[in-house]
Each structure stands twice: as C-alpha cells, then as structure tokens.
Design a protein around this motif. Structure first.
Motif, PDB file in Angstrom:
ATOM      1  N   ARG A  69      51.453  35.983  33.669  1.00 30.62           N
ATOM      2  CA  ARG A  69      50.619  34.796  34.023  1.00 30.62           C
ATOM      3  C   ARG A  69      50.457  35.181  35.588  1.00 30.62           C
ATOM      4  O   ARG A  69      49.631  34.533  36.227  1.00 30.62           O
ATOM      5  CB  ARG A  69      51.599  33.660  33.897  1.00 30.62           C
ATOM      6  N   ASP A  72      47.596  37.638  36.161  1.00 35.37           N
ATOM      7  CA  ASP A  72      46.374  36.718  36.114  1.00 35.37           C
ATOM      8  C   ASP A  72      45.919  35.794  36.992  1.00 35.37           C
ATOM      9  O   ASP A  72      45.086  35.326  37.144  1.00 35.37           O
ATOM     10  CB  ASP A  72      46.734  36.200  34.563  1.00 35.37           C
ATOM     11  N   GLY A  73      46.971  35.576  37.763  1.00 33.09           N
ATOM     12  CA  GLY A  73      46.720  34.497  38.920  1.00 33.09           C
ATOM     13  C   GLY A  73      46.887  33.214  38.476  1.00 33.09           C
ATOM     14  O   GLY A  73      46.454  32.087  39.131  1.00 33.09           O
ATOM     15  N   LEU A  74      47.750  32.853  37.371  1.00 32.49           N
ATOM     16  CA  LEU A  74      47.854  31.546  37.017  1.00 32.49           C
ATOM     17  C   LEU A  74      48.989  30.879  37.415  1.00 32.49           C
ATOM     18  O   LEU A  74      48.921  29.533  37.915  1.00 32.49           O
ATOM     19  CB  LEU A  74      47.883  31.514  35.549  1.00 32.49           C
ATOM     20  N   PRO A  92      43.157  33.033  39.506  1.00 33.25           N
ATOM     21  CA  PRO A  92      42.503  33.899  38.266  1.00 33.25           C
ATOM     22  C   PRO A  92      41.025  34.619  38.712  1.00 33.25           C
ATOM     23  O   PRO A  92      40.392  33.875  39.506  1.00 33.25           O
ATOM     24  CB  PRO A  92      42.128  32.775  37.178  1.00 33.25           C
ATOM     25  N   ARG A  93      40.988  35.886  38.352  1.00 34.39           N
ATOM     26  CA  ARG A  93      39.757  36.639  38.559  1.00 34.39           C
ATOM     27  C   ARG A  93      38.871  36.875  37.496  1.00 34.39           C
ATOM     28  O   ARG A  93      39.356  37.108  36.276  1.00 34.39           O
ATOM     29  CB  ARG A  93      40.268  37.952  39.095  1.00 34.39           C
ATOM     30  N   VAL A  96      39.523  40.048  35.253  1.00 37.69           N
ATOM     31  CA  VAL A  96      40.863  40.147  34.448  1.00 37.69           C
ATOM     32  C   VAL A  96      40.845  39.244  33.297  1.00 37.69           C
ATOM     33  O   VAL A  96      40.536  37.702  33.711  1.00 37.69           O
ATOM     34  CB  VAL A  96      42.208  39.783  35.343  1.00 37.69           C
TER      35      VAL A  96
END
Lengths: 277, 270
Positions: A69, A72-74, A92-93, A96
C-alpha cells in the motif's frame, strides 16, 4: 534431461547482488499505525529490477500488505521513501496498478466494465477502451463472460477480472497482494501458470506478496524474506531458475527443494523464535 | 409436524398444494370477504355515519364524470411530485456530502436531527404565514416531510460504502467526483430507494394535511368539503384514491429497484 535439473549442484542459497538500476526502490521505510500502537514496518528496504518479479514472503501480519500500500501511494510513510523509476511516490500513480487480495470488483459493474474501470478513469476514448478490454478479457481467458456480474463468477474468475483490470491500464509496475490466497489449490496453480504466461507476453515489474513458499519460488525471479512485525526485508534470494518455467519441473528440481527448505527454516525462525529450528 | 408426515414428504407437499389455496388466492378472497362485509354492514347504518363500497364506486363515477376528481387529483399530484422531486434532488447530494465530508456532517446534523424529530405538522401554520395558501406552500410542506428520510438514508448508504472499494478507486487514481459516480452512489442505491419509499408515505401525509389547512384545492380539500357536508360516499373517494396512490407508487419503486440494481438480486436467486 531438462534444463532445470542441470542447475544443481549449486553452492548454497545465494544472496542476490544489488540490481544496477531498480525500477522500484523502497528505501529505509518505516510505518506505524497509531491506532494499533505498534510499528508495521521498520527501516524496510527492497529493490525491484525492471521487468522482474520479486515475491515477498513473511509471517502473517508482518506488514507485507502495508508495504504494497505504501508502494502504491495509498498510505504515507513515517520515514524513508519509495522511488518508482526515480520519482518519489507521494500518491497513487496511473502507471502503478494493484491486484487486491479481496479482488475489489465493483458489484454493480459487469466483468468488462470492471476491466474498463481504470481505463475510463484515465479518460481514454470509448473505442480504445473497448479494444483494450476485449484484448485483456481474452488474455485472462474470460471470453463469453463479458456481461456477467461479479456475483455470477467463481472466485478464480473474479480474480482474473481483477488481474485484467490491473493489466488493462498497461502499468509499468504491478503490485500483487496475495491475489491467489483465497483460491483452491488447483485454481491457484492454474492462475500461477496464467500469470507467468501473461508476464512473458507483457513483462512488468512486479511485487508479488504471498504466504506460499511454493508460489514464491515458482513465480519469483527473487524471493524477499520478511521478518516478523515490525517488518523488514531480512534476505533476498536469487531464485536463479531459467524461464520459461514449467511449474511441475521446477517442483521436482533439487534447487527448488533446497530453496524451499531454506525459506521454511527462516520463516520458522521468524514465527516461533529459535526454539523451533 | 409429525414423524409420519415427514417420512413421505413429497406426497405430503402435493396434498398440501391441492388442499391449501395459493397466497394470491387467499389475498383476493380476504379482500372480497372484507368488501362484502363492509357492503352489508354499511347498508344497515345511516348514510351520514358510514357508506358502503358500491355507493363509493357510484360516487366516484359521478365525480369523474363531473371532472371534479381529476381536477383535485391533478393539483394534489403536482404538489406531491414537485415536493418529492425536490426532496430527492436536495436529499441525495446533501446526504452524500454529509457522508463523505465530516465537517459538513457535523455542521448539518443538529438541524437534520432536530427537524426530523419535530412533528412537522406543527410547522404548518408557520409555512402558511410565510408562503400563503398556494401550491408553493404545499410543495414546501411535502418537501419537508420527504427530505429527511431521503437524506438520512443516503447518508447511511454512503457511510456503508465498502472502504476496501474506496481504496481500489484511489489506487486507480479516481477523482472524488468519479468516486461518487462509480462507487458511492451505486452502493447507496438500496438505501436511497428505501428512503424514497418512506418519503412517499410521508409525502402523502404531508400533502393531505397541507390541503386540510389551506383548503383551496386538492384531495385533502375534497375530504374536508365532503366531511363537512356528511357525504360519506363521496368522502371515501379521495381516501381510496390516496390509498391506491400509496400502494401504486411504492410498487413502481420496487420494480425500479429491480431494474437499476440487478446485483441486489443475488440472495433471491440462490
């Protein structure tokens, strides 16, 4: 004789050399959740080379999902950083994509609309969307089920939709959070073969979190072992089995057995302390 | 059930099937019996106190032929539709906002709780003083009766949105607006429809009460008028129409629910 059998005898399990230019770099990441009061990750570092599959394995609750996570940038890190293709992850990107343990399909969308979800969010044209979803529905073997709702699909089929949804946005990095964990043994092995087939036709940088030692060796180019909570990467093992892999042949090879025993031993140390070893 | 009966169950069930009528049959029979009893008793009582079904049907025929029923019904329906539509138009977005933004939730919920708990009938004279006796005042009343169930149910639905799906949406870089459209709204649909069903019932009450007070037009006005002149047969016509409206609208909504939310049929299919 098969190629797999000729690999042995090998010295011992070899630690992987540092990859020259990694696609994903997890650099000294720490994270704790204030509600639970304990650290989930502590100075956790991991490097994933471009178009390589790194399987992350560790005891339950060691922070594997938290690691994904974060990549994932979450969720934000407490300290340290994550770089993807040299750029620090803050949110998030679009390049990804994640496949979730709970699949996470939208119950009110059909299989093809679920596959199209990420594409539509990226604002692709409807023509491109329909071409792309047709291709990925085919790729994961779901032709004929395009207009089925998730509740009409079996667990394995739902997870295929989840995989197709992630692949459809053509990500450079694919994060897999125990995607086959809830499937029965046979479906699970079929899905592993499927995943390897898809990966061969469309190589991606992949972090694959799993509970299964077998799965980690079958799929991974490297296997990263995590310590128990607070999680840290303890060891990265170079699997060093040639691709394309035939899972059955791999399971018979001495190299497989040697790694399996080594990983199992290390996990036991983590789960039960020294007493078990 | 006895052990003997359990032993030959298929036969037992067939005998039951032949002996007991279907649920629909029982319902129809029950209504027929009720109507006949009313007819018999109604004819025995003085027409100022009670009427009977055939007299109501005759009165309805007269009122339709004179155009009176259509005239009053139309004005009532306009009020109901406008009030309900504006309640839906305000209740759903506000419910979603309150569900998604804590600051809006906390800013609004004292008002929502207070007004929902208030018997709104008490506010009718105030509305009349402010907005008069015309359609506007009645629409506002129906709106007030309807908006809270829609708002509160929408809010509950939004709060029930699966947090894991919200994370999936974030992972795919969804904007907040798309999140509403793709996730929050569809997962709240069952709650919202239940809210609208409640709102219809309350809206009908609001409509009639508003017409009692303003007494210029509408089914409520018909009721007051014929009650004052002791025309029981004609008095029952708008009451029956109101009943049919309530049953009909709720039924339409049930059908709509099956249409727009097919994934909710899962438990029924299994």
């Amino acid at each position: 004789m098969r190629a797999d059998d000729r690999i042995s005898p090998l010295p011992a399990v070899t630690p992987a050399p540092a990859p020259p230019q990694a696609m994903v770099v997890v650099d000294q990441v720490s994270k704790s959740f204030w509600r639970r009061g304990t650290a989930a990750l502590q100075t956790c570092s991991l490097q994933v080379p471009s178009n390589e599959i790194v399987c992350v394995i560790g005891p339950s609750g060691c922070g594997k999902t938290t690691l994904l996570r974060i990549v994932d940038g979450l969720i934000p890190v407490d300290s340290g950083r994550v770089l993807i293709n040299g750029i620090e992850v803050a949110a998030p990107r679009p390049d990804v994509a994640m496949v979730f343990q709970h699949v996470g399909l939208l119950p009110w969308k059909t299989a093809s609309d679920n596959v199209a979800y990420g594409l539509r969010l990226q604002g692709r044209s409807e023509r491109e969307v329909s071409d792309t979803i047709a291709r990925y529905i085919d790729l994961v073997g779901l032709r004929g089920f395009e207009s089925a709702y998730p509740y009409q699909l079996s667990g394995g089929m739902q997870q295929r939709v989840g995989l197709a949804r992630a692949l459809a946005v053509n990500p450079t990095v694919l994060l897999m959070d125990e995607p086959f964990g809830s499937l029965d043994a046979q479906t699970r092995e079929l899905m592993q073969e499927e995943l390897l087939r898809v990966w061969r036709s469309q190589p991606k940088t992949m972090i694959f979190v799993t509970h299964s030692i077998d799965e980690a060796i079958i799929l991974g180019g490297r296997v990263a072992l995590m310590t128990r909570r607070p999680g840290r990467i303890k060891e990265v093992i170079d699997v060093n089995l040639p691709r394309p892999r035939d899972p059955e042949a791999v399971r018979r090879s001495p190299r497989y057995l040697e790694m399996r025993e080594h990983i199992w031993h290390e996990l036991k140390v983590e789960v039960g302390g020294r007493a078990l070893s | 059930m006895s052990v003997v009966a359990d032993q030959n169950r298929p036969g037992q069930r067939r005998r039951e099937g032949a002996g007991t009528p279907s649920p629909a049959m029982v319902r129809v029979l029950s209504v027929v019996v009720g109507l006949v009893a009313w007819e018999v008793y109604g004819r025995a009582v003085h027409s100022v106190i009670l009427t009977y079904p055939s007299a109501v049907v005759r009165a309805a025929y007269e009122l339709v032929r004179a155009g009176e029923l259509q005239f009053y019904l139309q004005s009532s329906v306009v009020v109901l539709v406008l009030g309900l539509a504006s309640a839906v138009a305000v209740g759903i977005p506000l419910g979603i906002l309150m569900g998604r933004r804590a600051i809006i939730e906390h800013a609004f919920d004292p008002y929502v709780n207070a007004l929902y708990a208030t018997p709104l009938v008490a506010a009718i004279p105030v509305i009349v003083v402010w907005f008069g006796f015309q359609t506007t005042a009645k629409v506002i009343l129906v709106f007030l009766f309807c908006v809270f169930p829609v708002l509160i149910n929408t809010f509950q639905g939004v709060k029930n949105t699966d947090a894991r799906l919200v994370e999936v949406a974030r992972s795919f870089c969804s904007s907040e607006w798309r999140l509403w459209r793709d996730l929050v709204l569809p997962s709240s649909v069952p709650f919202i429809l239940a809210g609208i069903r409640l709102a219809i019932g309350r809206g009908l009450v609001g409509m009639v009460v508003a017409e009692f007070y303003t007494t210029i037009t509408g089914l409520g006005y018909m009721i007051v008028q014929y009650a004052n002149s002791f025309r029981m047969d004609r008095l029952f016509v708008p009451i029956v129409v109101l009943m049919l409206m309530g049953v009909g609208l709720t039924g339409v909504l049930r059908r709509l629910e099956r249409r727009i939310a097919p994934w909710l049929q899962v438990p029924q299919e299994e």
